[in-house]
Design an enzyme around this catalytic site. Structure first.
Site, PDB file in Angstrom:
ATOM      1  CG  ASP A  40      26.081  60.740 -51.808  1.00 63.30           C
ATOM      2  OD1 ASP A  40      26.624  59.915 -52.571  1.00 63.30           O
ATOM      3  OD2 ASP A  40      24.865  60.709 -51.537  1.00 63.30           O
ATOM      4  CD  GLU A  41      28.440  58.656 -56.578  1.00 61.56           C
ATOM      5  OE1 GLU A  41      29.463  58.930 -57.232  1.00 61.56           O
ATOM      6  OE2 GLU A  41      28.027  57.493 -56.445  1.00 61.56           O
ATOM      7  N   PRO A  42      31.063  63.289 -54.853  1.00 59.03           N
ATOM      8  CG  PRO A  42      33.119  63.399 -53.765  1.00 59.03           C
ATOM      9  CD  PRO A  42      31.913  62.521 -53.957  1.00 59.03           C
TER      10      PRO A  42
ATOM     11  CG  HIS B 279      27.499  54.154 -57.336  1.00 53.45           C
ATOM     12  ND1 HIS B 279      26.907  55.255 -56.756  1.00 53.45           N
ATOM     13  CD2 HIS B 279      26.807  53.081 -56.909  1.00 53.45           C
ATOM     14  CE1 HIS B 279      25.879  54.848 -56.033  1.00 53.45           C
ATOM     15  NE2 HIS B 279      25.801  53.545 -56.110  1.00 53.45           N
TER      16      HIS B 279
END
Length: 134
Positions: free
Chosen positions: A50-52, A82
């Protein structure tokens, strides 16, 4: 074997020279790289990130995703982001809008469709181009 895998993963995220550093001396982006290396070192069958790369600049982010592709190979991996450039390399992209899948396909398919993904990609690309010009 474990040590070899850890060293390989630290190299993938360009953190080998910081292997002995105290976490308190690392920047946010460096801490994120170490976290990614630790997950990769576990060699999971399924990887959900997640959003690495949220703490990385655009160039470092692009390099990191190219390396992900090499190390993960054919394993199942899910990236939540995003940033459209971050998902450009994925086999399939699902665009969620208000809890539902609005668009689904490859990067090229979604760009040619001209929908919400293409619009977001263009807006974000414009931001990076303006930033590079400055």
């Amino acid at each position: 074997e474990i040590r070899r895998r850890v060293d390989e993963c630290l190299e993938i995220v360009n953190m080998t020279k910081y292997a002995q550093s105290s976490p308190s001396k690392l920047s946010g982006g460096q801490k994120q790289r170490v976290a990614i290396a630790s997950v990769l070192a576990m060699n999971p069958e399924i990887l959900i990130l997640d959003e690495p790369t949220a703490s990385l600049d655009a160039v470092a982010e692009s390099e990191m995703y190219e390396k992900f592709k090499d190390i993960i190979g054919s394993k199942i991996s899910i990236y939540i982001s995003h940033r459209m450039a971050a998902v450009k390399f994925c086999d399939v992209v699902a665009v969620f809008n208000e809890g539902r899948i609005d668009e689904y396909g490859t990067h090229d398919e979604l760009i040619s469709k001209g929908g919400i993904y293409a619009d977001m990609f263009e807006k974000q690309s414009m931001y990076y181009r303006e930033e590079a010009e400055q």
